[in-house]
Design an enzyme around this catalytic site. Structure first.
Site, mmCIF file in Angstrom:
data_model
loop_
_atom_site.group_PDB
_atom_site.id
_atom_site.type_symbol
_atom_site.label_atom_id
_atom_site.label_comp_id
_atom_site.label_asym_id
_atom_site.label_seq_id
_atom_site.Cartn_x
_atom_site.Cartn_y
_atom_site.Cartn_z
ATOM 1 N N TRP A 234 0.838 -1.218 0.000
ATOM 2 C CA TRP A 234 0.000 0.000 0.000
ATOM 3 C C TRP A 234 0.857 1.246 0.000
ATOM 4 O O TRP A 234 0.563 2.203 -0.714
ATOM 5 C CB TRP A 234 -0.976 -0.014 1.171
ATOM 6 C CG TRP A 234 -1.958 -1.141 1.074
ATOM 7 C CD1 TRP A 234 -2.088 -2.193 1.925
ATOM 8 C CD2 TRP A 234 -2.931 -1.365 0.028
ATOM 9 N NE1 TRP A 234 -3.087 -3.046 1.486
ATOM 10 C CE2 TRP A 234 -3.606 -2.556 0.340
ATOM 11 C CE3 TRP A 234 -3.292 -0.661 -1.130
ATOM 12 C CZ2 TRP A 234 -4.629 -3.077 -0.476
ATOM 13 C CZ3 TRP A 234 -4.300 -1.171 -1.940
ATOM 14 C CH2 TRP A 234 -4.947 -2.362 -1.608
ATOM 15 N N ASP B 220 -1.772 6.500 6.596
ATOM 16 C CA ASP B 220 -2.799 5.559 6.141
ATOM 17 C C ASP B 220 -3.048 4.611 7.310
ATOM 18 O O ASP B 220 -2.194 3.802 7.661
ATOM 19 C CB ASP B 220 -2.266 4.807 4.907
ATOM 20 C CG ASP B 220 -3.256 3.742 4.404
ATOM 21 O OD1 ASP B 220 -4.285 3.497 5.064
ATOM 22 O OD2 ASP B 220 -2.966 3.157 3.334
ATOM 23 N N LYS C 183 -12.135 -2.075 6.878
ATOM 24 C CA LYS C 183 -11.294 -2.986 7.651
ATOM 25 C C LYS C 183 -11.726 -3.047 9.124
ATOM 26 O O LYS C 183 -11.802 -4.112 9.694
ATOM 27 C CB LYS C 183 -9.819 -2.563 7.564
ATOM 28 C CG LYS C 183 -9.308 -2.324 6.145
ATOM 29 C CD LYS C 183 -8.875 -3.584 5.448
ATOM 30 C CE LYS C 183 -8.665 -3.431 3.953
ATOM 31 N NZ LYS C 183 -7.699 -2.434 3.524
HETATM 32 C C1 LIG Z 1 -7.083 -2.043 2.142
HETATM 33 C C2 LIG Z 1 -6.045 -1.004 2.237
HETATM 34 C C3 LIG Z 1 -5.938 0.023 1.285
HETATM 35 C C4 LIG Z 1 -6.813 0.103 0.077
HETATM 36 O O1 LIG Z 1 -8.062 0.515 0.436
HETATM 37 P P1 LIG Z 1 -9.212 0.757 -0.662
HETATM 38 O O2 LIG Z 1 -10.282 1.371 0.184
HETATM 39 O O3 LIG Z 1 -9.568 -0.571 -1.231
HETATM 40 O O4 LIG Z 1 -8.678 1.674 -1.686
HETATM 41 C C5 LIG Z 1 -4.953 0.976 1.467
HETATM 42 N N1 LIG Z 1 -4.121 0.946 2.523
HETATM 43 C C6 LIG Z 1 -4.195 -0.035 3.452
HETATM 44 C C7 LIG Z 1 -3.246 -0.020 4.611
HETATM 45 C C8 LIG Z 1 -5.163 -1.034 3.338
HETATM 46 O O5 LIG Z 1 -5.239 -1.990 4.267
#
Ligand SMILES: *Cc1c(COP(=O)(O)O)cnc(C)c1O
Length: 356
Positions: free
Chosen positions: A99, A166, A190
């Protein structure tokens, strides 16, 4: 059979969230209408949005001067929106996984990107340390929890420049000192709610420092000015996320969640280390994620992987197959996962060991 949901995302939600969402779909706030069919400008939905933002601020103890937004496009959209809004000349990034590297790729389209350190050389199985952050960077971007590799930065770092994180897969899993961050963002799917909403916690005064034209929808200022209601927000996802926030508050907030998460993770990591069949994918204990626990089968038992997955499935265990890019196993132990599910997985590992 009771299912034990270890999916990495979308992933387990509290039963409370599911039940309240069903209720809202049938009769929303006593309107006699479904939450799916009322105006986002109705008093009832405006209340939902306000309450979700207020609970975000309360549960994470967000100081004055920050806004909470619910946008669309996922965390992946933020990879571009962040440099669009914040990168003037140069940004610093820590490369800790798939990511992070996607975020880096997007940022490169907007200016100079200084990757201060990377753990790519070892398949992202550790968190780099002892790097220096350039003081002339417009911001420093980190991924606190690496959902795929199973590593996590569990403290709030000190950064000489605005810190952007993030937190898609560890938001609300522990207390966070929000004052150390200029921005925290993530996909809701998540640890918060169903897919469709992207949360953004942003310090209002970091904006307005780039010269480029920013399209209206991609400009954070647009959404701050309109209280995240510039256009139709992801109504159902926000409604559902609000239910999770209420559940979290009811269950002691982020401090209590952290305690439960540590307990669950310890239980599973201890078994992975004890069991002759398995090894943790992340060697350095302090780098191990409390949310996504990755492990592999030892070389001499590698041919048993599929057999173990089937063995676990017979016990109701779902979603422990590792990410397609790394293989092995990954058990995601988000807030909503009960300790009982971890105990069932541990027992399955012990029982399977006896068959080998
Ligand atoms: C799942 C995830 C993403 C991507 O998220 P989307 O909402 O599918 O774009 C980005 N960063 C992390 C750390 C993730 O776990």
């Amino acid at each position: 059979m009771k299912k034990h949901n270890f999916y990495a995302g979308p992933s387990i939600l509290p039963q409370y969230t599911i039940d309240k969402t069903i209720e809202g779909i049938q009769d929303f706030a006593g309107t006699g209408l479904s939450v799916l069919e009322v105006s986002h400008r109705s008093k009832e939905f405006v209340d939902v949005m306000n309450e979700a933002q207020a609970l975000f601020k309360e549960l994470l103890d967000i100081p004055e001067g920050y806004s909470v937004l619910f946008l669309q496009g996922g965390a992946s959209m933020q990879f571009a929106m962040i440099p669009f809004n914040l990168l003037n000349k140069k940004a610093a990034y820590l490369d800790t996984g798939a990511w992070s590297s996607k975020a880096i790729k997007e940022a490169k389209a907007f200016g100079e990107v200084d990757v201060v350190a990377s753990s790519k050389d070892q398949g992202y199985n550790y968190i780099p340390k002892n790097y220096s952050i350039p003081e002339d960077a417009d911001y420093f971007h980190i991924t606190t929890n690496n959902t795929i590799a199973g590593t996590e930065i569990k403290e709030d770092l000190d950064s000489p420049v605005p810190l952007v994180a993030d937190m898609s897969s560890d938001i609300f899993s522990r207390p966070v000192d929000v004052s150390k961050y200029a921005m925290i963002y993530g996909g809701a799917q998540k640890n918060l709610g169903p897919a469709g909403a992207t949360f953004v916690i942003i310090k209002d005064d970091i904006l307005g420092k780039v010269d480029r034209h920013i399209p209206t929808m991609l400009n954070y200022q647009t959404h701050i000015d309109k209280g995240s209601m510039f256009n139709t927000p992801p109504v159902l996802a926000v409604f559902s996320a609000l239910q999770t926030l209420k559940w979290l508050k009811e269950n002691g907030g982020v401090e209590a969640a952290q305690k439960r998460n540590i307990e669950k993770a310890n239980l599973l990591y201890e078994e992975i280390e004890r069991n002759k069949l398995f090894t943790p994918a992340v060697k350095n204990k302090e780098d191990r994620s409390l949310m996504n626990i990755t492990f592999v089968m030892n070389d001499e038992y590698k041919d048993k992987e599929k057999e173990f997955l089937d063995f676990a499935a017979e016990r109701g265990i779902v979603g422990i197959k590792g990410h397609r890019s790394v293989g092995g196993f990954r058990a995601s132990t988000y807030n909503a996962l009960p300790k009982e599910s971890v105990e069932v997985l541990v027992k399955a590992m012990q029982d399977f060991e006896k068959t080998v």
